[in-house]
Design a protein around this motif. Structure first.
Motif, PDB file in Angstrom:
ATOM      1  N   LEU A  59      -9.675  53.897  65.006  1.00  0.00           N
ATOM      2  CA  LEU A  59      -8.220  54.195  63.938  1.00  0.00           C
ATOM      3  C   LEU A  59      -8.262  52.494  65.380  1.00  0.00           C
ATOM      4  N   GLY A  60      -8.566  52.158  66.678  1.00  0.00           N
ATOM      5  CA  GLY A  60      -8.549  50.620  67.150  1.00  0.00           C
ATOM      6  C   GLY A  60      -9.804  49.531  66.283  1.00  0.00           C
ATOM      7  N   LEU A  61     -10.423  50.244  65.610  1.00  0.00           N
ATOM      8  CA  LEU A  61     -11.610  49.011  64.989  1.00  0.00           C
ATOM      9  C   LEU A  61     -11.216  49.235  63.738  1.00  0.00           C
ATOM     10  N   ALA A  62     -10.564  50.186  63.167  1.00  0.00           N
ATOM     11  CA  ALA A  62     -10.496  49.917  61.715  1.00  0.00           C
ATOM     12  C   ALA A  62      -8.749  48.858  61.665  1.00  0.00           C
ATOM     13  N   LEU A  63      -7.882  48.807  62.434  1.00  0.00           N
ATOM     14  CA  LEU A  63      -6.596  48.094  62.116  1.00  0.00           C
ATOM     15  C   LEU A  63      -7.163  47.125  63.141  1.00  0.00           C
ATOM     16  N   GLY A  64      -8.306  46.571  63.934  1.00  0.00           N
ATOM     17  CA  GLY A  64      -7.633  45.124  64.810  1.00  0.00           C
ATOM     18  C   GLY A  64      -7.041  45.229  65.687  1.00  0.00           C
ATOM     19  N   ALA A  65      -7.517  46.569  66.672  1.00  0.00           N
ATOM     20  CA  ALA A  65      -6.381  46.753  67.514  1.00  0.00           C
ATOM     21  C   ALA A  65      -7.039  46.008  68.778  1.00  0.00           C
ATOM     22  N   THR A  66      -6.917  44.693  69.730  1.00  0.00           N
ATOM     23  CA  THR A  66      -7.619  44.599  71.237  1.00  0.00           C
ATOM     24  C   THR A  66      -7.075  45.783  71.897  1.00  0.00           C
ATOM     25  N   ARG A  67      -6.125  46.730  71.997  1.00  0.00           N
ATOM     26  CA  ARG A  67      -5.998  47.602  72.858  1.00  0.00           C
ATOM     27  C   ARG A  67      -5.752  48.792  72.848  1.00  0.00           C
ATOM     28  N   SER A  87       7.852  81.668  66.462  1.00  0.00           N
ATOM     29  CA  SER A  87       6.478  81.685  65.778  1.00  0.00           C
ATOM     30  C   SER A  87       5.751  82.688  66.855  1.00  0.00           C
ATOM     31  N   PRO A  88       5.852  83.760  67.104  1.00  0.00           N
ATOM     32  CA  PRO A  88       4.985  84.538  68.031  1.00  0.00           C
ATOM     33  C   PRO A  88       3.932  84.032  67.948  1.00  0.00           C
ATOM     34  N   ARG A  89       2.933  83.668  66.981  1.00  0.00           N
ATOM     35  CA  ARG A  89       1.891  83.263  66.698  1.00  0.00           C
ATOM     36  C   ARG A  89       1.495  81.734  67.221  1.00  0.00           C
ATOM     37  N   ARG A  90       2.317  81.232  66.728  1.00  0.00           N
ATOM     38  CA  ARG A  90       2.117  79.371  67.363  1.00  0.00           C
ATOM     39  C   ARG A  90       1.696  79.018  68.940  1.00  0.00           C
ATOM     40  N   GLU A  91       1.082  79.231  69.059  1.00  0.00           N
ATOM     41  CA  GLU A  91      -0.247  77.851  69.970  1.00  0.00           C
ATOM     42  C   GLU A  91       0.921  76.782  70.403  1.00  0.00           C
ATOM     43  N   GLN A  92       1.177  76.238  72.276  1.00  0.00           N
ATOM     44  CA  GLN A  92       1.644  75.557  72.703  1.00  0.00           C
ATOM     45  C   GLN A  92       0.703  74.575  72.003  1.00  0.00           C
ATOM     46  N   VAL A  93       1.538  73.390  70.905  1.00  0.00           N
ATOM     47  CA  VAL A  93       0.415  72.400  70.833  1.00  0.00           C
ATOM     48  C   VAL A  93       1.326  71.082  72.025  1.00  0.00           C
ATOM     49  N   PRO A  94       0.026  70.150  72.379  1.00  0.00           N
ATOM     50  CA  PRO A  94       0.367  69.025  73.016  1.00  0.00           C
ATOM     51  C   PRO A  94       0.825  68.438  72.518  1.00  0.00           C
ATOM     52  N   SER A  95       2.168  67.388  72.395  1.00  0.00           N
ATOM     53  CA  SER A  95       2.261  66.084  71.891  1.00  0.00           C
ATOM     54  C   SER A  95       1.148  65.051  72.193  1.00  0.00           C
ATOM     55  N   ILE A  96       0.773  64.359  71.047  1.00  0.00           N
ATOM     56  CA  ILE A  96       0.141  62.868  71.888  1.00  0.00           C
ATOM     57  C   ILE A  96       0.413  61.731  70.716  1.00  0.00           C
ATOM     58  N   GLU A  97       0.701  60.821  71.501  1.00  0.00           N
ATOM     59  CA  GLU A  97       1.381  59.750  70.761  1.00  0.00           C
ATOM     60  C   GLU A  97       0.181  58.508  70.882  1.00  0.00           C
ATOM     61  N   PHE A  98       0.038  57.788  69.746  1.00  0.00           N
ATOM     62  CA  PHE A  98      -1.016  56.607  70.371  1.00  0.00           C
ATOM     63  C   PHE A  98      -0.162  55.240  70.036  1.00  0.00           C
ATOM     64  N   TYR A  99      -0.727  54.138  71.121  1.00  0.00           N
ATOM     65  CA  TYR A  99      -0.153  52.640  71.355  1.00  0.00           C
ATOM     66  C   TYR A  99      -1.174  52.164  70.876  1.00  0.00           C
ATOM     67  N   LEU A 100      -0.883  51.100  69.564  1.00  0.00           N
ATOM     68  CA  LEU A 100      -2.059  50.638  69.212  1.00  0.00           C
ATOM     69  C   LEU A 100      -1.833  48.258  68.972  1.00  0.00           C
ATOM     70  N   SER A 101      -2.320  47.758  69.817  1.00  0.00           N
ATOM     71  CA  SER A 101      -1.780  46.628  70.608  1.00  0.00           C
ATOM     72  C   SER A 101      -2.832  45.718  69.835  1.00  0.00           C
ATOM     73  N   SER A 102      -2.087  44.516  68.872  1.00  0.00           N
ATOM     74  CA  SER A 102      -3.214  43.225  68.808  1.00  0.00           C
ATOM     75  C   SER A 102      -2.723  42.566  68.569  1.00  0.00           C
ATOM     76  N   MET A 103      -3.441  41.922  69.519  1.00  0.00           N
ATOM     77  CA  MET A 103      -2.686  40.167  69.690  1.00  0.00           C
ATOM     78  C   MET A 103      -4.279  39.384  70.125  1.00  0.00           C
ATOM     79  N   HIS A 104      -3.664  38.383  69.038  1.00  0.00           N
ATOM     80  CA  HIS A 104      -4.065  36.951  68.860  1.00  0.00           C
ATOM     81  C   HIS A 104      -4.088  36.007  69.168  1.00  0.00           C
ATOM     82  N   TYR A 105      -4.555  35.535  69.812  1.00  0.00           N
ATOM     83  CA  TYR A 105      -4.854  33.579  71.018  1.00  0.00           C
ATOM     84  C   TYR A 105      -5.510  32.876  70.236  1.00  0.00           C
ATOM     85  N   LYS A 106      -4.786  31.855  70.315  1.00  0.00           N
ATOM     86  CA  LYS A 106      -5.580  30.665  68.918  1.00  0.00           C
ATOM     87  C   LYS A 106      -6.053  30.219  70.207  1.00  0.00           C
TER      88      LYS A 106
END
Length: 106
Positions: A59-67, A87-106
């Motif tokens: 995802l970082g490569l596709a979006l050109g993110a530097t971090r 929902s007794p059949r539902r497993e505990q699913v962790p939440s995942i947060e993505f942080y993408l940053s793209s900083m371009h310096y000249k």
């Protein structure tokens, strides 16, 4: 305006619209190809950690993110109890947060 000029103007307008449509179709096909390639790489991962690392990298490569970073947090026990009650059949699913940053310096 003469009929010849009107006809020519109409043909030019149609040609421009066709060129725009072609470019839009090509861009959509490129995007779908990229999403497919990323999905295949993620599916080839054998562990949760590899899956997450692959997803983050691609995802970082596709979006050109530097971090790119991800934060995985398990649901609280209280949230897990609520989910199991609803929902007794539902497993505990962790939440995942993505942080993408793209900083371009000249």
């Amino acid at each position: 305006m003469s009929p010849l000029l009107q006809s020519l103007a109409g043909q030019v307008a149609i040609s421009l619209q066709n060129a725009r449509s072609f470019e839009q179709s090509r861009a959509q096909a490129d995007l779908e190809s990229l999403v497919n390639a990323i999905g295949q790489k993620v599916q080839r991962a054998t562990t949760v950690e590899d899956t997450l690392q692959t997803a983050i990298r691609e995802l970082g490569l596709a979006l050109g993110a530097t971090r790119v970073s991800a934060n995985i947090q398990a649901s609280s026990q209280q949230d897990a109890r609520k989910a199991s009650q609803n929902s007794p059949r539902r497993e505990q699913v962790p939440s995942i947060e993505f942080y993408l940053s793209s900083m371009h310096y000249k």
